[in-house]
Each structure stands twice: as structure tokens, then as C-alpha cells.
Design a protein around this motif. Structure first.
Motif, PDB file in Angstrom:
ATOM      1  N   ARG A   1       1.003  -1.528  -0.064  1.00  7.21           N
ATOM      2  CA  ARG A   1       0.639  -0.053   0.256  1.00  7.21           C
ATOM      3  C   ARG A   1       0.866   0.671   0.302  1.00  7.21           C
ATOM      4  O   ARG A   1       1.684   1.247   1.002  1.00  7.21           O
ATOM      5  N   SER A   2       0.808   2.336  -0.968  1.00  5.33           N
ATOM      6  CA  SER A   2       2.049   3.321  -1.168  1.00  5.33           C
ATOM      7  C   SER A   2       0.769   4.559  -1.168  1.00  5.33           C
ATOM      8  O   SER A   2      -0.306   4.474  -1.442  1.00  5.33           O
ATOM      9  N   ASN A   3       1.783   5.779  -0.960  1.00  4.45           N
ATOM     10  CA  ASN A   3       0.139   6.813  -1.073  1.00  4.45           C
ATOM     11  C   ASN A   3       1.989   7.893  -1.688  1.00  4.45           C
ATOM     12  O   ASN A   3       2.971   7.969  -2.136  1.00  4.45           O
ATOM     13  N   LEU A   4       0.910   9.751  -1.359  1.00  8.32           N
ATOM     14  CA  LEU A   4       2.262  10.209  -1.571  1.00  8.32           C
ATOM     15  C   LEU A   4       3.191  10.511  -1.017  1.00  8.32           C
ATOM     16  O   LEU A   4       4.545  10.542  -1.922  1.00  8.32           O
ATOM     17  N   VAL A   5       3.275  10.234  -0.031  1.00  7.67           N
ATOM     18  CA  VAL A   5       4.618  10.482   1.228  1.00  7.67           C
ATOM     19  C   VAL A   5       5.221   9.148   1.053  1.00  7.67           C
ATOM     20  O   VAL A   5       6.587   9.712   0.657  1.00  7.67           O
ATOM     21  N   LEU A   6       4.918   8.024   0.598  1.00  6.86           N
ATOM     22  CA  LEU A   6       5.774   6.987   0.636  1.00  6.86           C
ATOM     23  C   LEU A   6       6.392   6.741  -0.746  1.00  6.86           C
ATOM     24  O   LEU A   6       7.869   6.687  -1.060  1.00  6.86           O
ATOM     25  N   TRP A   7       5.461   7.068  -1.575  1.00  3.00           N
ATOM     26  CA  TRP A   7       6.134   6.418  -2.907  1.00  3.00           C
ATOM     27  C   TRP A   7       7.259   8.230  -3.276  1.00  3.00           C
ATOM     28  O   TRP A   7       7.968   7.666  -3.318  1.00  3.00           O
ATOM     29  N   ALA A   8       7.334   9.540  -2.824  1.00  8.89           N
ATOM     30  CA  ALA A   8       8.481  10.632  -2.834  1.00  8.89           C
ATOM     31  C   ALA A   8       9.178  10.151  -2.314  1.00  8.89           C
ATOM     32  O   ALA A   8      10.433  10.595  -2.413  1.00  8.89           O
ATOM     33  N   LYS A   9       9.071   9.702  -0.663  1.00  7.86           N
ATOM     34  CA  LYS A   9      10.398   9.613   0.049  1.00  7.86           C
ATOM     35  C   LYS A   9      11.358   7.987  -0.775  1.00  7.86           C
ATOM     36  O   LYS A   9      12.044   7.679  -0.640  1.00  7.86           O
TER      37      LYS A   9
ATOM     38  N   VAL B   1       5.230  17.589  -1.406  1.00  8.84           N
ATOM     39  CA  VAL B   1       6.337  16.266  -1.868  1.00  8.84           C
ATOM     40  C   VAL B   1       7.802  17.159  -1.188  1.00  8.84           C
ATOM     41  O   VAL B   1       8.433  16.946  -0.566  1.00  8.84           O
ATOM     42  N   GLU B   2       7.927  18.353  -0.878  1.00  6.41           N
ATOM     43  CA  GLU B   2       8.832  19.016  -0.767  1.00  6.41           C
ATOM     44  C   GLU B   2       9.476  19.201   0.735  1.00  6.41           C
ATOM     45  O   GLU B   2       9.913  18.835   1.904  1.00  6.41           O
ATOM     46  N   GLU B   3       8.141  19.095   1.422  1.00  5.20           N
ATOM     47  CA  GLU B   3       8.336  18.768   3.395  1.00  5.20           C
ATOM     48  C   GLU B   3       8.614  17.320   3.142  1.00  5.20           C
ATOM     49  O   GLU B   3       9.048  17.121   4.619  1.00  5.20           O
ATOM     50  N   VAL B   4       8.311  16.542   2.439  1.00  6.16           N
ATOM     51  CA  VAL B   4       8.908  15.082   2.792  1.00  6.16           C
ATOM     52  C   VAL B   4      10.566  15.419   2.158  1.00  6.16           C
ATOM     53  O   VAL B   4      11.038  14.244   3.551  1.00  6.16           O
ATOM     54  N   ALA B   5      10.806  15.422   1.174  1.00  2.17           N
ATOM     55  CA  ALA B   5      12.158  15.875   0.808  1.00  2.17           C
ATOM     56  C   ALA B   5      13.002  16.628   1.839  1.00  2.17           C
ATOM     57  O   ALA B   5      14.076  16.007   2.727  1.00  2.17           O
ATOM     58  N   ALA B   6      12.619  17.245   2.308  1.00  2.40           N
ATOM     59  CA  ALA B   6      13.676  18.259   4.016  1.00  2.40           C
ATOM     60  C   ALA B   6      13.067  17.524   5.061  1.00  2.40           C
ATOM     61  O   ALA B   6      13.805  17.696   5.731  1.00  2.40           O
ATOM     62  N   PHE B   7      11.508  16.705   5.357  1.00  2.00           N
ATOM     63  CA  PHE B   7      12.183  16.175   6.420  1.00  2.00           C
ATOM     64  C   PHE B   7      12.739  15.201   6.925  1.00  2.00           C
ATOM     65  O   PHE B   7      13.963  14.508   7.337  1.00  2.00           O
ATOM     66  N   TRP B   8      13.363  13.661   5.693  1.00  2.00           N
ATOM     67  CA  TRP B   8      13.866  13.145   5.628  1.00  2.00           C
ATOM     68  C   TRP B   8      16.248  13.321   5.001  1.00  2.00           C
ATOM     69  O   TRP B   8      16.605  12.790   4.681  1.00  2.00           O
ATOM     70  N   ASP B   9      15.295  14.487   4.499  1.00  2.00           N
ATOM     71  CA  ASP B   9      17.059  15.717   4.705  1.00  2.00           C
ATOM     72  C   ASP B   9      17.645  14.514   2.761  1.00  2.00           C
ATOM     73  O   ASP B   9      18.534  14.382   2.709  1.00  2.00           O
TER      74      ASP B   9
END
Length: 309
Positions: A180-188, A243-251
Motif C-alpha cells: 500500500r503506497s501513497n504520496l508520502v511513501l512514493w516520494a520518500k 513532496v518538498e516537505e517530505v524531502a526536507a524532513f528526511w533530508d
């Protein structure tokens, strides 16, 4: 939050789905309801204890009625649906049967047996021209999926059953089922693999953490809520910004993210541009408290350690 009572018996439809699995896990953890989960295919939830599972095609009205009569639920949470915009457009008869006719059947079964229904709907009942929306805002779907959900809402209302309709937006998060995927898991996942991704920059949403949505379903059960409620986070993001928030959170490397316009991928007309919800009613009547997007990413990071160990 009021405690659920042991006398409450809950059926979850679509229990293999993203919300279905999360809600199953939360209700099992509470250990305060008797729970029956049903899906069209075999159980995909890695957590198999603490509830009954029945494989059932909801188009089998006789089988559905038999399940309800044998389990005798006090509440049904109907999460099953075709949620793909494209499939609803391409297969209108299938969309009608699963997204409208099944809902009408369940609503009538609930009315005749005095069962409380919680139904999951969508921000796509709106056209995205005047968001954010409250529950009284005029609906005007711009695709077959949104239209099917709006017609299902009306079927529930017309049935006269006790029901809460929870509309939600762009659900994300993590569950034990790795499929099961979604926007956050896909982007990460893509960014961790150093893959370039294209993300829509001109559509705006208030994304909903799946844990918050599951909690809202539980609040609906506890309070025997009736009417329409808007459930999401309370901050607007473009898809690109999320998606940019996801990138920033996980560096992760933001330079891998390329902004595109919805029209470039054929989604300018069949997706609402700006939705978002006004949450006052859900906060006041249900006691719903949304988690911020950033806070939810921190929780998801912790949940990764549990779910992917």
C-alpha cells in the motif's frame, strides 16, 4: 474520547484497503469492540489476530445480508470503493455498481436493522474552484469518481439510515502492508533511490494522515454521529509543496523534484484544482483534532521502525 463499549459490534468493509487496515489495527488495539472485517480478496493485513475476517464480494447482496444477519453489527464502516479517477471514467458500469449501488444496499440494510453507518467520501465532490469548503458548500464534481461518491451520499440520505459521511482528502501514511503506497511513501522511496520525480505544482490540497482518518471513524462510531463531516489536515499545500516537505524532513535531494502543470499529464479538467476543508464542524461535534503534516511525518518516521523492522 469516550470509551467504546464491548457491546459495540463493528463491520469494516474494504478492510484490505489503506484506511481499512489502519482502522482494523486501531480497533483491535483498543480491544473494546467485537470486530468483523471483510474484503473481496483474502486478508492482506499482516495483523490477523483480534478480529474475524470474512472474504466477500459486496456485489453479492445475499452474502452481504447473510453476514450482517449472522454478525449482527451495531455499526458498519464502509470504506470499500473504486477510488481511481481513471477506472471510474473508463468503466462507468463497474463504478456505478461498486460506488453507488452497493452503498444504497448497505444503507437500506442499516436502516432496516437499526445499524449505524459511517461512509467515506471525498473532496472530489467539489470542483475545486472555491476551496476550502465546509459541509454546506455546493457540490459540483468534475469527474465520474466524485460524481459516484456524491450519488452515494444522496443514496444514504434518502435511505433514512443513521449515518455519518466523512469526506476526506489525499490520504497518506504507513501501514504494515508493504503493497500500500501513497504520496508520502512514493516520494520518500523515489528520492531515497535518487530517482527524479515530476510533481504537480498547480493543484492544492489539505492532505489527510491515515491515522487521523481512522480516529475520525472511531469518533463517528463512539458518538453515533449523523450528517456530513470534513476530515483532513488544516493547512493547504500544493502537491509539489507537500513532496518538498517530505524531502526536507528526511533530508533528501530536492533537486530531483521537477514541477509540472496538471494539464501536462491530462489532469487539469478531471481533477479539482483547489479543494481543502473547513474543519469547524468536525472539531466541534466530533472532537476531531488534526495532526499537522510535519508532525505526522515525525510519527511516520517512528512507525517505519515498527512496520519495516
Amino acid at each position: 474520547m469516550d470509551e467504546l463499549k464491548n457491546s459495540r459490534r463493528v463491520i469494516i468493509t474494504g478492510s484490505n484497503g489503506f484506511l481499512g487496515q489502519k482502522l482494523t489495527d486501531m480497533l483491535v488495539e483498543k480491544q473494546q469492540v467485537q470486530l468483523c472485517c471483510t474484503s473481496q480478496g483474502p486478508n492482506r493485513n499482516p495483523n490477523t489476530k483480534g478480529y474475524e475476517f470474512v472474504q466477500l464480494d459486496l456485489l453479492d447482496t445475499e452474502g452481504l445480508s447473510s453476514l450482517i444477519d449472522s454478525f449482527q453489527p451495531t455499526h458498519i464502516v464502509h470504506t470499500a470503493a473504486i477510488t481511481s479517477v481513471e477506472i471510474c471514467e473508463q468503466e462507468p458500469e463497474k463504478c456505478k455498481k461498486l460506488n453507488i449501488d452497493v452503498v444504497s444496499t448497505i444503507a437500506e440494510l442499516c436502516r432496516s436493522r437499526d445499524i449505524h453507518l459511517t461512509f467515506l467520501s471525498t473532496d472530489f465532490v467539489f470542483d475545486g474552484k472555491n476551496g476550502p469548503y465546509d459541509e454546506l458548500s455546493p457540490s459540483n464534481p468534475c469527474n465520474a469518481y466524485g460524481q459516484s461518491k456524491l450519488m452515494a451520499e444522496r443514496a444514504i440520505h434518502d435511505s433514512g439510515c443513521k449515518a455519518a459521511i466523512l469526506r476526506t482528502i489525499l490520504v497518506y501514511g504507513i501501514i504494515a502492508d508493504k503493497n500500500r503506497s501513497n504520496l508520502v511513501l512514493w516520494a520518500k522511496s523515489k528520492l531515497e533511490a535518487k530517482e527524479a520525480i515530476k510533481v504537480v505544482s498547480d493543484q492544492w490540497r489539505m492532505p489527510t494522515w491515515v491515522d487521523d482518518l481512522a480516529k475520525a471513524c472511531i469518533l463517528s462510531i463512539e458518538k453515533n454521529a449523523t450528517g456530513i463531516y470534513h476530515i483532513s489536515s488544516d493547512k493547504m499545500f500544493s502537491i509539489q509543496e507537500a513532496v518538498e516537505e517530505v524531502a526536507a524532513f528526511w533530508d533528501l535531494d530536492k533537486t530531483l523534484i521537477t514541477a509540472i502543470r496538471a494539464e501536462e499529464i491530462g489532469q487539469a479538467e478531471n481533477r479539482p484544482q483547489r479543494t481543502g476543508f473547513i474543519l469547524k464542524k468536525a472539531k466541534d461535534e466530533l472532537g476531531f483534532q488534526p495532526t499537522t503534516f510535519l508532525e505526522s511525518l515525525a510519527y511516520i518516521d517512528q512507525q517505519f521502525k515498527y512496520y519495516r523492522k
